[in-house]
Design an enzyme around this catalytic site. Structure first.
Site, PDB file in Angstrom:
ATOM      1  N   GLU A   1      -6.924   5.046   7.340  1.00 56.78           N
ATOM      2  CA  GLU A   1      -6.679   6.454   7.004  1.00 56.78           C
ATOM      3  C   GLU A   1      -7.878   7.045   6.272  1.00 56.78           C
ATOM      4  O   GLU A   1      -8.222   8.215   6.459  1.00 56.78           O
ATOM      5  CB  GLU A   1      -5.389   6.574   6.171  1.00 56.78           C
ATOM      6  CG  GLU A   1      -4.162   6.376   7.047  1.00 56.78           C
ATOM      7  CD  GLU A   1      -2.940   5.876   6.313  1.00 56.78           C
ATOM      8  OE1 GLU A   1      -2.909   5.913   5.077  1.00 56.78           O
ATOM      9  OE2 GLU A   1      -2.006   5.424   7.005  1.00 56.78           O
TER      10      GLU A   1
ATOM     11  N   HIS B   1      -9.581   1.411   4.414  1.00 56.76           N
ATOM     12  CA  HIS B   1      -8.314   1.627   5.132  1.00 56.76           C
ATOM     13  C   HIS B   1      -8.567   2.626   6.265  1.00 56.76           C
ATOM     14  O   HIS B   1      -9.346   3.568   6.107  1.00 56.76           O
ATOM     15  CB  HIS B   1      -7.248   2.159   4.168  1.00 56.76           C
ATOM     16  CG  HIS B   1      -5.886   2.153   4.774  1.00 56.76           C
ATOM     17  ND1 HIS B   1      -5.457   3.136   5.642  1.00 56.76           N
ATOM     18  CD2 HIS B   1      -4.864   1.261   4.679  1.00 56.76           C
ATOM     19  CE1 HIS B   1      -4.224   2.857   6.037  1.00 56.76           C
ATOM     20  NE2 HIS B   1      -3.839   1.723   5.463  1.00 56.76           N
TER      21      HIS B   1
ATOM     22  N   GLY C   1       1.812   2.548  10.657  1.00 56.91           N
ATOM     23  CA  GLY C   1       2.734   3.674  10.484  1.00 56.91           C
ATOM     24  C   GLY C   1       3.359   4.148  11.783  1.00 56.91           C
ATOM     25  O   GLY C   1       3.947   5.221  11.839  1.00 56.91           O
TER      26      GLY C   1
ATOM     27  N   GLU D   1      -5.962  -4.695  10.407  1.00 59.94           N
ATOM     28  CA  GLU D   1      -4.996  -3.616  10.580  1.00 59.94           C
ATOM     29  C   GLU D   1      -5.309  -2.850  11.864  1.00 59.94           C
ATOM     30  O   GLU D   1      -6.086  -1.876  11.840  1.00 59.94           O
ATOM     31  CB  GLU D   1      -5.060  -2.659   9.388  1.00 59.94           C
ATOM     32  CG  GLU D   1      -4.670  -3.306   8.070  1.00 59.94           C
ATOM     33  CD  GLU D   1      -3.875  -2.350   7.209  1.00 59.94           C
ATOM     34  OE1 GLU D   1      -2.783  -2.730   6.783  1.00 59.94           O
ATOM     35  OE2 GLU D   1      -4.321  -1.217   6.996  1.00 59.94           O
TER      36      GLU D   1
ATOM     37  N   ASN E   1       0.860  -1.187   0.000  1.00 56.86           N
ATOM     38  CA  ASN E   1       0.000   0.000   0.000  1.00 56.86           C
ATOM     39  C   ASN E   1       0.894   1.234   0.000  1.00 56.86           C
ATOM     40  O   ASN E   1       1.435   1.613   1.033  1.00 56.86           O
ATOM     41  CB  ASN E   1      -0.904  -0.005   1.243  1.00 56.86           C
ATOM     42  CG  ASN E   1      -1.733   1.265   1.322  1.00 56.86           C
ATOM     43  OD1 ASN E   1      -1.922   1.954   0.320  1.00 56.86           O
ATOM     44  ND2 ASN E   1      -2.230   1.584   2.503  1.00 56.86           N
ATOM     45  N   TRP E   2       1.014   1.852  -1.162  1.00 59.38           N
ATOM     46  CA  TRP E   2       1.928   2.993  -1.281  1.00 59.38           C
ATOM     47  C   TRP E   2       1.327   4.299  -0.759  1.00 59.38           C
ATOM     48  O   TRP E   2       2.024   5.322  -0.721  1.00 59.38           O
ATOM     49  CB  TRP E   2       2.337   3.180  -2.746  1.00 59.38           C
ATOM     50  CG  TRP E   2       3.306   2.156  -3.241  1.00 59.38           C
ATOM     51  CD1 TRP E   2       3.986   1.219  -2.500  1.00 59.38           C
ATOM     52  CD2 TRP E   2       3.736   1.979  -4.599  1.00 59.38           C
ATOM     53  NE1 TRP E   2       4.797   0.475  -3.310  1.00 59.38           N
ATOM     54  CE2 TRP E   2       4.670   0.905  -4.602  1.00 59.38           C
ATOM     55  CE3 TRP E   2       3.425   2.603  -5.800  1.00 59.38           C
ATOM     56  CZ2 TRP E   2       5.284   0.470  -5.771  1.00 59.38           C
ATOM     57  CZ3 TRP E   2       4.043   2.161  -6.959  1.00 59.38           C
ATOM     58  CH2 TRP E   2       4.963   1.111  -6.936  1.00 59.38           C
ATOM     59  N   LYS E   3       0.063   4.306  -0.440  1.00 53.07           N
ATOM     60  CA  LYS E   3      -0.591   5.539   0.029  1.00 53.07           C
ATOM     61  C   LYS E   3      -0.313   6.663  -0.990  1.00 53.07           C
ATOM     62  O   LYS E   3      -0.286   6.406  -2.177  1.00 53.07           O
ATOM     63  CB  LYS E   3      -0.122   5.886   1.438  1.00 53.07           C
ATOM     64  CG  LYS E   3      -0.140   4.671   2.367  1.00 53.07           C
ATOM     65  CD  LYS E   3       0.112   5.018   3.795  1.00 53.07           C
ATOM     66  CE  LYS E   3       0.240   3.729   4.613  1.00 53.07           C
ATOM     67  NZ  LYS E   3       0.010   3.936   6.019  1.00 53.07           N
TER      68      LYS E   3
ATOM     69  N   SER F   1       2.946  -1.948  10.437  1.00 56.80           N
ATOM     70  CA  SER F   1       4.393  -1.922  10.661  1.00 56.80           C
ATOM     71  C   SER F   1       5.070  -3.268  10.388  1.00 56.80           C
ATOM     72  O   SER F   1       5.987  -3.670  11.106  1.00 56.80           O
ATOM     73  CB  SER F   1       4.708  -1.425  12.084  1.00 56.80           C
ATOM     74  OG  SER F   1       4.207  -0.100  12.249  1.00 56.80           O
TER      75      SER F   1
ATOM     76  N   GLY G   1       2.647  -1.022   4.426  1.00 59.83           N
ATOM     77  CA  GLY G   1       2.710   0.394   4.067  1.00 59.83           C
ATOM     78  C   GLY G   1       4.152   0.827   3.881  1.00 59.83           C
ATOM     79  O   GLY G   1       4.763   0.638   2.832  1.00 59.83           O
ATOM     80  N   GLY G   2       4.743   1.416   4.921  1.00 58.33           N
ATOM     81  CA  GLY G   2       6.068   2.020   4.833  1.00 58.33           C
ATOM     82  C   GLY G   2       7.129   1.127   4.194  1.00 58.33           C
ATOM     83  O   GLY G   2       7.887   1.577   3.328  1.00 58.33           O
TER      84      GLY G   2
HETATM   85  C1  PEP Z   1      -0.958   0.362   5.862  1.00 60.12           C
HETATM   86  O1  PEP Z   1      -0.915   1.479   5.401  1.00 60.12           O
HETATM   87  O2  PEP Z   1      -1.890  -0.389   5.541  1.00 60.12           O
HETATM   88  C2  PEP Z   1       0.084  -0.072   6.783  1.00 60.12           C
HETATM   89  C3  PEP Z   1      -0.037  -1.228   7.359  1.00 60.12           C
HETATM   90  O3  PEP Z   1       1.135   0.802   6.971  1.00 60.12           O
HETATM   91  P1  PEP Z   1       2.518   0.484   7.757  1.00 60.12           P
HETATM   92  O4  PEP Z   1       3.023  -0.841   7.227  1.00 60.12           O
HETATM   93  O5  PEP Z   1       3.413   1.623   7.420  1.00 60.12           O
HETATM   94  O6  PEP Z   1       2.178   0.386   9.205  1.00 60.12           O
END
Ligand code: PEP
Length: 250
Positions: free
Chosen positions: A98, A96, A174, A168, A11-13, A212, A233-234
């Site tokens: 966010e 999601h 994040g 999640e 997930n590049w956001k 994470s 994500g990251g």
């Molecule tokens: C996400 O955005 O779905 C996510 C899990 O981000 P991160 O891995 O950065 O926590």
């Protein structure tokens, strides 16, 4: 027990321009050439076509990060499932945290979006998860149950089989804080039980962990019996790190 192919989604956001997306795909493909896992990239809307074209003929599938539930209409700034399908998108992330927190995404809207995605031939990747306050109050399972019951209310058993759920926990997204493997397993086993109650062939349903995930913790998380992969994500922004997570999924 049916085999479930692990799914690892990036997930590049709101990261990566079209040019950066192209560079990433070119760097990733040789690193994952041998994988049997299901690898999904979720770029911005603008980079979807580029990622579809660059990954054609390879194991990578492409997902959008959101969509509108209507086929077309006066919804400025929105994109429909049919528009995504037309450019070769296979899946769509829905709900999601966010989007729920920053863009007022509601469970009621998701109850319309999930069937709309399925009707257009897209695989929904439905995100659910509790806040830290809810976890501390012992409400994790109640939150997950309410989200699943509402978001999937209009989906029949055949459709449920095509939904991927991503657990999640909001406090782990994040933040660098990861659910322990035991916490992830417990919540995901509960999600599987809830899907069974909703009429799904739950042993076949794929349920991912997100929050994470990094190369250093992926092996342990994905070794849990009910964890079928990860939404990343990251750590998905770097092709080397993402490839290492794909490999960690077995
Ligand atoms: C996400 O955005 O779905 C996510 C899990 O981000 P991160 O891995 O950065 O926590």
């Amino acid at each position: 027990m049916p085999e479930r192919t692990p799914c690892i989604a990036a997930n590049w956001k709101m990261h990566k321009t079209v040019a950066e997306a192209a560079q990433f795909v070119d760097a990733l493909l040789p690193r994952i050439a041998a994988t049997q896992n299901d690898v999904v990239i979720c770029p911005s809307f603008l980079a979807l076509s580029e990622v579809v074209e660059r990954s054609r003929g390879n194991a990578v599938r492409v997902a959008a990060q959101n969509m509108h539930e209507e086929v077309s209409g006066a919804f400025t700034g929105e994109v429909s499932a049919a528009m995504l399908g037309e450019v070769g998108v296979d899946a769509v992330v829905l709900g999601h945290s966010e989007r729920r927190r920053l863009f007022c995404e509601t469970d009621e809207a998701l109850a319309r979006k999930v069937p709309a995605a399925l009707a257009a031939g897209l695989e929904p990747i439905l995100c659910v998860g509790e806040t830290e306050e809810a976890r501390d109050a012992g409400q994790t399972e109640a939150v997950l149950e309410r989200q699943l019951q509402t978001d999937l209310a209009a989906v029949d058993p055949a459709g449920l089989a095509r939904v991927v759920v991503a657990y999640e926990p909001i406090w782990a997204i994040g933040t660098g804080r990861t659910a322990s493997p035991g916490q992830a397993q417990k919540a995901i086993a509960f999600i599987r039980d809830t899907l069974r109650i909703l009429g799904a062939e739950a042993d076949r349903a794929r349920i991912l962990y997100g929050g994470s995930v990094k190369p250093g913790n992926a092996v342990e998380l994905m070794a849990q019996p009910d964890v079928d992969g990860a939404l990343v994500g990251g750590a998905s922004l770097d092709p080397g790190d993402f490839a290492a997570i794909v490999e960690a999924a077995g």
